[in-house]
Design an enzyme around this catalytic site. Structure first.
Site, PDB file in Angstrom:
ATOM      1  N   ASP A  16      24.692  57.776  37.254  1.00 63.10           N
ATOM      2  CA  ASP A  16      23.532  56.962  36.970  1.00 63.10           C
ATOM      3  C   ASP A  16      23.414  56.013  38.158  1.00 63.10           C
ATOM      4  OD1 ASP A  16      21.447  55.759  35.495  1.00 63.10           O
ATOM      5  OD2 ASP A  16      22.831  54.162  34.944  1.00 63.10           O
ATOM      6  N   CYS A  36      58.930  34.048  40.496  1.00 68.39           N
ATOM      7  CA  CYS A  36      58.098  33.416  39.473  1.00 68.39           C
ATOM      8  C   CYS A  36      58.839  33.407  38.140  1.00 68.39           C
ATOM      9  CB  CYS A  36      56.797  34.185  39.286  1.00 68.39           C
ATOM     10  SG  CYS A  36      55.778  34.262  40.745  1.00 68.39           S
ATOM     11  N   CYS A  45      56.239  37.898  40.888  1.00 66.48           N
ATOM     12  CA  CYS A  45      57.482  38.339  41.497  1.00 66.48           C
ATOM     13  C   CYS A  45      58.660  37.801  40.710  1.00 66.48           C
ATOM     14  CB  CYS A  45      57.567  37.832  42.924  1.00 66.48           C
ATOM     15  SG  CYS A  45      57.449  36.047  42.972  1.00 66.48           S
ATOM     16  N   ASP A  73      22.655  55.104  28.629  1.00 71.29           N
ATOM     17  CA  ASP A  73      23.551  56.158  29.059  1.00 71.29           C
ATOM     18  C   ASP A  73      24.416  56.716  27.940  1.00 71.29           C
ATOM     19  OD1 ASP A  73      22.604  55.888  31.596  1.00 71.29           O
ATOM     20  OD2 ASP A  73      24.031  54.336  32.122  1.00 71.29           O
ATOM     21  N   ASP A  81      26.497  53.330  32.852  1.00 66.73           N
ATOM     22  CA  ASP A  81      26.978  52.054  32.318  1.00 66.73           C
ATOM     23  C   ASP A  81      26.013  51.424  31.330  1.00 66.73           C
ATOM     24  OD1 ASP A  81      24.999  50.834  33.872  1.00 66.73           O
ATOM     25  OD2 ASP A  81      26.241  49.040  33.973  1.00 66.73           O
TER      26      ASP A  81
END
Lengths: 733, 62
Positions: free
Chosen positions: A439, A36, A33, A634, A630
């Protein structure tokens, strides 16, 4: 100008030659923010010798100017740490500086063009407003001379990029949109100068200045869109450190460039530093933050032997790791490469637009000649103004802006939603998807966090079996390997490792050849069937380990469905998409997951080749297939689909083949990506239609002499601005 | 009306000054980052105690 250099910490630092001040840019992670940002500014400004500090909340960048003789950069970084933030290095400092310089130059040009335009209008207004009798000739002449004087910097300083680009186009023997634009500018300017000097005839200084200003304004908006889409992936692409501390065999520390890291090197990673390559943890425990990779800012605790992905940040104390790969094979480097490729790729529709633009420009030039000929026959006094209007009003600026701005906006939006676009043309194809194939392992299920259990051993202890299994799987990123790697033992090392996709791994441990994987694959080595194979529980997969003497052990992996998968799947189905599962796993396990998620089409026990065949059959049936995967299996099937999407935590092979990458592994990103792609397609169509309609409507009016050059300049610019602003809608929610 | 011949060049000098001011501002980074100015009211002011003992450093020039 400034020469950038990298400090030992990898933070970019350079010397501002004029003011003898050092200049550093780095990322402060953990900033959420404005408050910060304020506390960082306060902490850094309190140091002696700090001249100026600015913190950008949006990009998390901290920009410090300081007197290096009074404060060292390390001191500033420590102050940021003490304020509770992590100072991350920014390796791409040169790119940052280039972007900043480009923006500064654009603002200067825009300012000169704007101020000049207003002044010129003021003087030419005097000429227009004078009424039928005109103003006194000496004033008229004077005003024109002044307008000419101001047009000089507007055209030749502010308009320099346009003229230069047209010149380069001509040198390359191609016709870009800057060619007719520059022709119009130079024609109008030359004619105006000629008329001014001879003291009679029309002058177009106001049109020239206005045209330059509006062109620059359109390009400024486009530049900002481009910079914004780059900064979305900033933190990732620029987080690599430039050097790292390597431990020598004698235990001493040496600093080496990250490019020199070799697999097996022992590296010391200080707190807050980026782990440059994929590595195994040697220290007893560590806390790492993968927010650069996944966008998820939660520290994860790791124990000795776990694999740490390159690009993760060490959030705990100093740790020692063993490199698993060289820098160019790390997870982070792969993602960076993919992003760079996406930024280079031009979507086919954009390439088509470029080709069309070439013919379009040729058409404009021919039309200008015809219009000139026509008016010379009818009314020579109006010929010049009509030709100028045609050249200006037909500028295909909106047409060539339409696609890049829409794609840049969609890419920005997707990056914000946790989806990286690896190939630029994927967005277009994604919009027409009607079938999604998943998958199972690691995509619908958690994969990497699966738990491994030894169900049966023969001749060895369970721990020894796990250690052998882990040693074999060391180089693999398959989800099963991830689970086994948690049981790695540094003393057990495998050599001659060969991985057969979809079946298993073969390798030599302590002189004995082992196979690990599906039972039929291992049976080929053991030459015996494993006795008494029991039917495992549906949510688990079992793999076996064997050597040439027979069976050694059986492992069972429990792999639960991802927590948010059900909601994401339901959302996808509700948006009218058909869903299917294609998995290499046993049909029973696939069916169980399919039932749990309500997916009717589930194909199990598919080899990688069969997966490809399945996807190809679907495509042959007229379906537009999005494939999600993944694993190492694949890669090919991802390449076979219309659009492919890989999980961010998956293998880099899958990611290299994928068009899209889900950085935070959340399946909800898929639905959001499709929605954004559909909106992008809609915006793109609106843009192209608008640009064409505008040109078609404006050309006859300009050719017939109804449009004065200044009005043509405004019309052309508004049309470009419309296209840019329309695309910006994509970045908003 | 002859005053125009004096006032217009004077105006040009003012324009030149405006361009110079713009270039100065751009070169000093005034336009590098225009997003966080809107947050300024929500930031804490510099520590008043530090300001009193004269040790406060120049903060960012935005």
């Amino acid at each position: 100008m400034n020469t950038a250099r990298a400090t030992t910490a990898g933070h970019v630092e350079w010397l501002d030659a004029e003011r003898q001040l050092s200049h550093a840019i780095f990322i402060a992670a953990g900033m959420r923010c404005a408050a910060c940002a304020g506390s960082i500014e306060k902490a850094v400004a309190a140091l002696p010798g700090v001249d100026n500090v600015t913190v950008n909340v949006a990009t998390h960048r901290v920009n410090v100017q300081f007197d290096a003789s009074r404060t060292r950069l390390e001191r500033i970084l420590a102050a940021v740490d003490q304020a509770g933030f992590r100072a991350l290095p920014l390796a791409g400092g040169a790119a940052v500086a280039a972007q900043r310089d480009e923006k500064r130059a654009a603002i200067k040009r825009l300012g000169v063009a704007g101020l000049g335009m207003m002044q010129i209008m003021m003087f030419t207004f005097g000429l227009y407003a004078a009424g039928p009798n005109g103003i006194a000739t000496n004033y008229e002449h004077y005003f024109k001379l002044i307008a000419m004087l101001i047009t000089l910097p507007v055209l030749f300083y502010a308009g320099a990029p346009i003229l230069r680009s047209a010149w380069q186009n001509l040198k390359m023997r191609s016709l870009g949109m800057d060619v007719p634009v520059s022709l119009a500018l130079l024609l109008a300017f030359t004619a105006s100068v000629y008329n001014t000097l001879r003291g009679t005839g029309e002058v177009y200084f106001d049109s020239v200045a206005m045209f330059v200003f509006f062109l620059l304004a359109g390009r400024f908006v486009e530049m900002n869109a481009r910079h914004a889409s780059l900064s979305a992936s900033d933190a990732l692409t620029q987080s690599l450190p430039e050097t790292v501390a390597r431990l020598t065999a004698a235990g001493a520390t040496e600093r080496v460039p990250v490019a020199d890291i070799r697999p097996g090197d022992r590296l010391s990673i200080p707190k807050g530093a980026v782990i440059p390559v994929d590595a195994t943890l040697l220290s007893a425990s560590a806390s790492i933050d993968q927010s650069l990779l996944s966008g998820e800012s939660v520290a994860v605790n790791k124990t000795a032997g776990s694999e740490l992905p390159g690009g993760a940040v060490n959030a705990g104390g100093v740790i020692q790791v063993a490199a698993l790969s060289a820098i160019d094979a790390s997870v982070l480097a792969t993602i960076v490469r993919l992003l760079e490729r996406a930024q280079r790729d031009r979507p086919p529709i954009a390439r088509a637009a470029d080709r069309v633009a070439g013919w379009f420009v040729l058409g404009i030039l021919l039309l200008a000649v015809i219009v000139a000929g026509g008016w010379l026959l009818v009314d020579p006094s109006r010929a010049f103004s009509a030709v100028l209007a045609v050249l200006v009003v037909t500028c295909p600026c909106a047409l060539s802006l339409a696609t890049p701005v829409a794609m840049a906006a969609a890419t920005t939006r997707l990056a914000r939603d946790g989806v990286l676009v690896a190939r630029a043309d994927a967005i277009e194809r994604l919009a027409s998807i009607d079938l999604i194939v998943f998958d199972k392992t690691g995509t619908l299920t958690q994969g990497a966090s699966a738990a491994v259990r030894v169900t049966d051993t023969h001749r060895v202890t369970a721990d020894a079996a796990l250690a052998i299994g882990a040693a074999l799987e060391r180089g693999s990123t398959h989800p099963i390997a991830q689970a086994l790697l948690r049981h790695a033992d540094a003393a057990v090392v495998a050599t001659d490792i060969v991985e057969t996709a979809g079946l298993g791994i073969e390798g030599v441990v302590a002189g004995c050849r082992y196979r690990l994987g599906r039972s039929e694959f291992v049976a080929a080595l053991t030459a015996t069937q494993r006795p008494g194979e029991q039917q495992p529980d549906y949510s688990s997969a079992s793999i076996v380990l064997g050597d040439s003497d027979g069976w050694v052990a059986a492992f069972e992996l429990t792999d639960p469905v991802r927590p948010a998968a059900a909601a994401a799947i339901a959302e996808l189905r509700n948006s009218g998409l058909e869903l299917a599962i294609a998995s290499g796993d046993r049909p029973a396990a696939v069916q169980a997951v399919a039932q749990q998620l309500g997916i009717t089409a589930a194909h199990g026990q598919l080899s990688p080749e069969q997966k490809i065949a399945t996807v190809q059959t679907m495509r042959a049936g007229g379906r537009r297939v999005l494939m999600l995967g993944d694993g190492i299996n694949d890669g090919p099937v991802l390449a076979a689909a219309d659009v492919s999407c890989a999980m961010g935590q998956g293998s880099s092979i899958a990611q290299a083949a994928a068009d899209l990458i889900l950085v935070d592994d959340s399946l909800q990103g898929v639905g959001r990506a499709i929605k954004t792609a559909r909106r992008a397609r809609q915006v793109l169509r609106q843009n192209l239609t608008w640009a064409l309609l505008y040109n078609v409507a404006a050309i006859p009016a300009a050719a017939l002499g109804y449009v004065p050059p200044w009005l043509a300049a405004i019309g052309m610019s508004l049309s470009s601005l419309f296209v840019v602003l329309n695309a910006q809608r994509l970045t908003r929610r | 009306m002859n005053i125009v011949f004096v006032l217009v060049p004077l105006g040009l000098v003012l324009i030149a000054a405006a361009v110079w001011a713009l270039f100065w501002a751009v070169n000093n980074g005034q336009f590098d980052e225009v997003d966080s100015g809107a947050d300024a009211p929500f930031r804490d002011d510099a520590d008043p105690a530090a300001a009193e003992d004269g040790s406060s450093k120049p903060r960012d020039s935005r």
